[in-house]
Design a protein around this motif. Structure first.
Motif, PDB file in Angstrom:
ATOM      1  N   GLN A  28      75.990  75.473  39.357  1.00 18.34           N
ATOM      2  CA  GLN A  28      77.001  76.538  39.400  1.00 18.34           C
ATOM      3  C   GLN A  28      77.956  76.470  38.220  1.00 18.34           C
ATOM      4  O   GLN A  28      78.399  77.489  37.712  1.00 18.34           O
ATOM      5  N   LEU A  29      78.277  75.242  37.807  1.00 22.52           N
ATOM      6  CA  LEU A  29      79.180  75.070  36.662  1.00 22.52           C
ATOM      7  C   LEU A  29      78.594  75.814  35.454  1.00 22.52           C
ATOM      8  O   LEU A  29      79.310  76.478  34.704  1.00 22.52           O
ATOM      9  N   ASP A  50      81.362  81.854  27.666  1.00 21.45           N
ATOM     10  CA  ASP A  50      81.901  81.047  26.578  1.00 21.45           C
ATOM     11  C   ASP A  50      81.922  79.552  26.878  1.00 21.45           C
ATOM     12  O   ASP A  50      81.926  78.732  25.955  1.00 21.45           O
ATOM     13  N   GLY A  51      81.916  79.191  28.145  1.00 20.87           N
ATOM     14  CA  GLY A  51      81.906  77.772  28.497  1.00 20.87           C
ATOM     15  C   GLY A  51      80.653  77.039  28.057  1.00 20.87           C
ATOM     16  O   GLY A  51      80.614  75.812  28.035  1.00 20.87           O
TER      17      GLY A  51
ATOM     18  N   LEU B  29      84.203  71.794  29.504  1.00 21.45           N
ATOM     19  CA  LEU B  29      83.622  72.123  30.811  1.00 21.45           C
ATOM     20  C   LEU B  29      83.135  70.839  31.480  1.00 21.45           C
ATOM     21  O   LEU B  29      83.321  70.627  32.679  1.00 21.45           O
ATOM     22  N   LEU B  30      82.488  69.963  30.680  1.00 25.20           N
ATOM     23  CA  LEU B  30      82.008  68.692  31.233  1.00 25.20           C
ATOM     24  C   LEU B  30      83.142  67.674  31.343  1.00 25.20           C
ATOM     25  O   LEU B  30      83.152  66.851  32.254  1.00 25.20           O
ATOM     26  N   ASP B  50      82.902  66.093  40.553  1.00 27.09           N
ATOM     27  CA  ASP B  50      81.815  66.611  41.368  1.00 27.09           C
ATOM     28  C   ASP B  50      81.001  67.708  40.674  1.00 27.09           C
ATOM     29  O   ASP B  50      79.838  67.937  41.017  1.00 27.09           O
ATOM     30  N   GLY B  51      81.609  68.375  39.686  1.00 27.66           N
ATOM     31  CA  GLY B  51      80.879  69.419  38.964  1.00 27.66           C
ATOM     32  C   GLY B  51      79.686  68.906  38.179  1.00 27.66           C
ATOM     33  O   GLY B  51      78.832  69.689  37.763  1.00 27.66           O
ATOM     34  N   LEU B  52      79.609  67.599  37.989  1.00 24.76           N
ATOM     35  CA  LEU B  52      78.512  67.013  37.208  1.00 24.76           C
ATOM     36  C   LEU B  52      77.324  66.628  38.083  1.00 24.76           C
ATOM     37  O   LEU B  52      76.307  66.148  37.584  1.00 24.76           O
TER      38      LEU B  52
END
Lengths: 157, 157, 157, 157
Positions: A28-29, A50-51, B29-30, B50-52
């Protein structure tokens, strides 16, 4: 869904798609979506935002995004290959098997700058097996330009 | 900074670090941060969030995150290698050269599940040159466990 | 052949084929022969003989033979790509350029055991350029079975 | 040797070394010799002879020879890794297991021209397992110069 019942191919695919969508935050990210996932093939789509930018001057995909989407497409293809070698499994058994799968190694060949409004990754199995599967993946943009190739080896049991 | 003046090594490094931090959205973002970037080496740090997550059951890094941080560490090392082969350059010339650099290919070997509170990527040059550089990268977690190896070939001019 | 005269495409190809046949002893040790080498493609043929055996029980090609023939097919394809980017060259200039060409890296994927009476390697360019070319190669046996894939990056100037 | 008796580690190693020497013709065609093969490591030596020449102008190793010796060193290391995971086996069982082992994929990085009087390949395991092992290999010449790196994934059961 009755957890003790053997899953149909369609139920397995729906289950994987739901896990992909709801329980893998990195997907999702980035914004990756499964657009095809059945015995005839795998396709993942990623709209530009853009991310994802890796190069501020040229406005192109970060190489890590390219690697991520290729690995994801190959991994889904490897799951389909694993399913072919599975006896009838229920949901708990399937989850146990899937949780043991992993990428062993991957090569990415960057062919041209990752420019586009949307990116499409596809995969096919080049070495089949009950323990290890090798997949080749391709990334194209929405104009049909070929951005990258991938080759990856997956542990499937 | 006078744009016509030849850059010192330190100015080049500061410039690259600033671009990395402010103009490469995927790095933010990361959550990747440059913790070392000079002639003695490159180090990038990535704290877990958690996004990773790539695997919902085991709470481990998505393979694409591993590929992204390894490619980033190798790419920074390749810039240092390119700088060694550059005559005195001013800022505009440097930006022009850097914008032509790109990853040609990369192999990632996944050694163990990417678990940890923080991940640290390092890189070294194994094939030097004015046109192409090859780097080897390593990813460890904060407990010192070796998560992955990378090998990548970069166009440096 | 007048050494100062610019070579035609055909003269270049004949020259490379002669060098391959007469001055690269390893090609003869294995028994590799160029069966096609022109702008439409590259093909190398290798008849089976017991000296190529890597596995005494299954009577199959040594993995190193597979790697060697794939690298050779890719290298010839990279020469054709280099020639496309060359201005008119005479023989001495051409030899100088060719002697600077080299394989930077290669990945081989072994798909099935190398059994057969003859093996055929082909190559195509997937990333073109005046300094670096990336090729994909395939190895089939005389029954049309696909034995191996290769991907290699070549310095072409 | 009693074929029904469980083999000692030393007997296994002697058996592999004898097969390598007497039943793998390609190893003799090149002139590869095992100089070390035990739990502390693997080393293969290859003296230069003109049959290994890939580049007639520079008198250097054919890239395929480099790939062959690296794959061979890695394969022997993978056998040692497989042996660690084997229960007591007799000769027939061991031969059956070994005959199922194979290289899945390999990457070779060519660092400098292969010049020397003798070449020495070494290997170590970077990913251990009962089904798949990944090895890293190095090739040096007799002057200690580093010629090439390899990374290969092996099916070990």
């Amino acid at each position: 869904m009755d957890q003790d019942k053997a899953l149909t191919a369609e139920e397995l695919q729906n289950h994987v798609a739901a896990v992909f969508r709801d329980h893998m935050p990195f997907n999702q990210l980035l914004g990756m979506k499964i657009s095809q996932f059945d015995q005839s093939g795998v396709e993942i789509r990623l709209p530009w935002h853009d991310g994802l930018m890796g190069n501020p001057i040229q406005k192109i995909l970060h190489g890590g995004v390219t690697a991520a989407i290729l690995d994801t497409a190959g991994g889904l293809m490897a799951i389909l290959e694993a399913v072919r070698h599975m006896p009838q499994v229920n949901l708990v058994e399937f989850q146990k098997k899937i949780s043991r799968m992993s990428t062993i190694d991957m090569r990415v060949d960057y062919l041209r700058p990752g420019k586009g409004e949307e990116f499409i990754a596809t995969a096919k199995v080049i070495r089949k097996g009950s323990r290890v599967a090798v997949c080749r993946m391709e990334l194209h943009n929405d104009a049909g330009e070929h951005i990258a190739f991938g080759t990856a080896t997956y542990m499937v049991s």
